[in-house]
Motif scaffolding. Structure first.
Motif, mmCIF file in Angstrom:
data_model
loop_
_atom_site.group_PDB
_atom_site.id
_atom_site.type_symbol
_atom_site.label_atom_id
_atom_site.label_comp_id
_atom_site.label_asym_id
_atom_site.label_seq_id
_atom_site.Cartn_x
_atom_site.Cartn_y
_atom_site.Cartn_z
ATOM 1 N N PHE A 5 123.849 4.318 -23.190
ATOM 2 C CA PHE A 5 123.104 5.562 -23.333
ATOM 3 C C PHE A 5 122.198 5.693 -22.113
ATOM 4 O O PHE A 5 121.277 4.901 -21.926
ATOM 5 N N PHE A 6 122.459 6.680 -21.279
ATOM 6 C CA PHE A 6 121.805 6.832 -19.976
ATOM 7 C C PHE A 6 120.934 8.082 -19.997
ATOM 8 O O PHE A 6 121.435 9.201 -20.133
ATOM 9 N N VAL A 7 119.610 7.897 -19.875
ATOM 10 C CA VAL A 7 118.655 9.009 -19.901
ATOM 11 C C VAL A 7 118.060 9.163 -18.506
ATOM 12 O O VAL A 7 117.273 8.330 -18.054
ATOM 13 N N GLU A 8 118.439 10.228 -17.808
ATOM 14 C CA GLU A 8 118.049 10.450 -16.414
ATOM 15 C C GLU A 8 118.177 11.935 -16.106
ATOM 16 O O GLU A 8 119.100 12.594 -16.586
ATOM 17 N N LEU A 11 120.546 14.690 -11.120
ATOM 18 C CA LEU A 11 121.989 14.915 -11.214
ATOM 19 C C LEU A 11 122.786 14.022 -10.267
ATOM 20 O O LEU A 11 123.858 13.518 -10.624
ATOM 21 N N SER A 12 122.283 13.827 -9.049
ATOM 22 C CA SER A 12 123.020 13.002 -8.100
ATOM 23 C C SER A 12 123.068 11.549 -8.565
ATOM 24 O O SER A 12 124.090 10.859 -8.424
ATOM 25 N N LEU A 13 121.971 11.085 -9.136
ATOM 26 C CA LEU A 13 121.931 9.718 -9.653
ATOM 27 C C LEU A 13 122.835 9.583 -10.877
ATOM 28 O O LEU A 13 123.547 8.580 -11.030
ATOM 29 N N ILE A 14 122.814 10.577 -11.740
ATOM 30 C CA ILE A 14 123.697 10.570 -12.912
ATOM 31 C C ILE A 14 125.146 10.459 -12.476
ATOM 32 O O ILE A 14 125.928 9.648 -13.000
ATOM 33 N N SER A 15 125.522 11.286 -11.508
ATOM 34 C CA SER A 15 126.911 11.313 -11.048
ATOM 35 C C SER A 15 127.339 9.968 -10.478
ATOM 36 O O SER A 15 128.373 9.403 -10.860
ATOM 37 N N ILE A 28 129.896 6.128 -21.284
ATOM 38 C CA ILE A 28 128.556 6.590 -20.938
ATOM 39 C C ILE A 28 128.223 7.881 -21.680
ATOM 40 O O ILE A 28 129.011 8.832 -21.684
ATOM 41 N N ALA A 29 127.057 7.905 -22.308
ATOM 42 C CA ALA A 29 126.502 9.131 -22.881
ATOM 43 C C ALA A 29 125.232 9.458 -22.105
ATOM 44 O O ALA A 29 124.361 8.594 -21.950
ATOM 45 N N VAL A 30 125.125 10.688 -21.601
ATOM 46 C CA VAL A 30 124.011 11.054 -20.713
ATOM 47 C C VAL A 30 123.123 12.105 -21.361
ATOM 48 O O VAL A 30 123.607 13.091 -21.936
#
Length: 231
Positions: A5-8, A11-15, A28-30
């Motif tokens: 579970f990724f909370v950020e 957008l560039s870091l998420i990608s 991954i769940a964002v």
């Protein structure tokens, strides 16, 4: 397959990080906001949480506190805040690791693997620990003193498990730090460990000022003492 579970909100870091984690075989769940994170948390089952501290509508610290009310899941903070007070607070409220931006991708992935590996080790099925009037249900992640559930942070829980799995064995500060935090990191030092042990003692000892369960062995470290102690 492990679910992260990724909370950020970047957008560039998420990608980039999502792509790297998926290549490692993780699902991954964002979530990009605190509100979205709370909704996703309620509706999903995860093996690891990665939290940015600064979110558009709140703080990763608040999300961590909410998660810790119901779960012992490993939590990593991912943030640009590198002040020692921020790091200690994140660990103190239940975080298990803290990585600051910028960082190397290989280090990030290694820390994820280490957290998941340690989580598996502390979640052995159909197993419990029982000594010194303390009982730990490893499958449930719960600890009890004389039948009453203890309110432990994730770090306190893992510290307790480590001691109870090594009864009457002196563990050096370096051994404890390495087992729990893979500690070559500067933000976890012997002083911080002393604080964790003191807080754990206040919750499990009958007299924290004269501890009998977690005893200090001068010049060597700490020991889970069972000599002369009943269940």
């Amino acid at each position: 397959m492990k679910h992260i579970f990724f909370v950020e909100d970047d957008l560039s870091l998420i990608s980039g990080l999502s792509f790297a984690m998926k290549k490692q075989g993780y699902e991954i769940a964002v979530a990009r906001t605190s509100t979205e994170a709370k909704n996703l948390w309620k509706n999903g089952k995860y093996d690891l949480v990665i939290l940015d501290v600064s979110l558009p509508d709140g703080s990763g610290y608040d999300i961590c506190r909410e998660i810790r009310k119901t779960s012992k899941i490993p939590i990593m903070f991912l943030t640009a805040a590198d002040e020692e007070t921020d790091i200690i607070m994140g660990l103190d409220i239940g975080g298990d690791d803290y990585i600051t931006k910028p960082f190397k991708l290989a280090v990030f992935l290694s820390r994820i693997n280490a957290l998941l590996r340690r989580s598996d080790n502390f979640s052995e099925k159909n197993t419990e620990l029982n000594s010194n009037s303390i009982k730990v249900h490893l499958l449930k992640g719960e600890a009890y003193k004389k039948g009453k559930e203890l309110d432990l942070t994730a770090s306190e829980y893992k510290l307790l498990c480590l001691f109870m799995k090594n009864p009457d064995i002196v563990l050096s500060q370096e051994q404890i730090l390495g087992k729990l935090w893979d500690c070559e990191a500067n933000y976890i030092d012997n002083g911080s460990l002393t604080v964790y042990i003191r807080r754990l003692r206040t919750k499990i000892e009958d007299n924290p000022s004269a501890p009998e369960k977690i005893v200090t062995v001068r010049g060597m470290g700490y020991k889970w003492n069972t000599v002369g102690c009943g269940l």
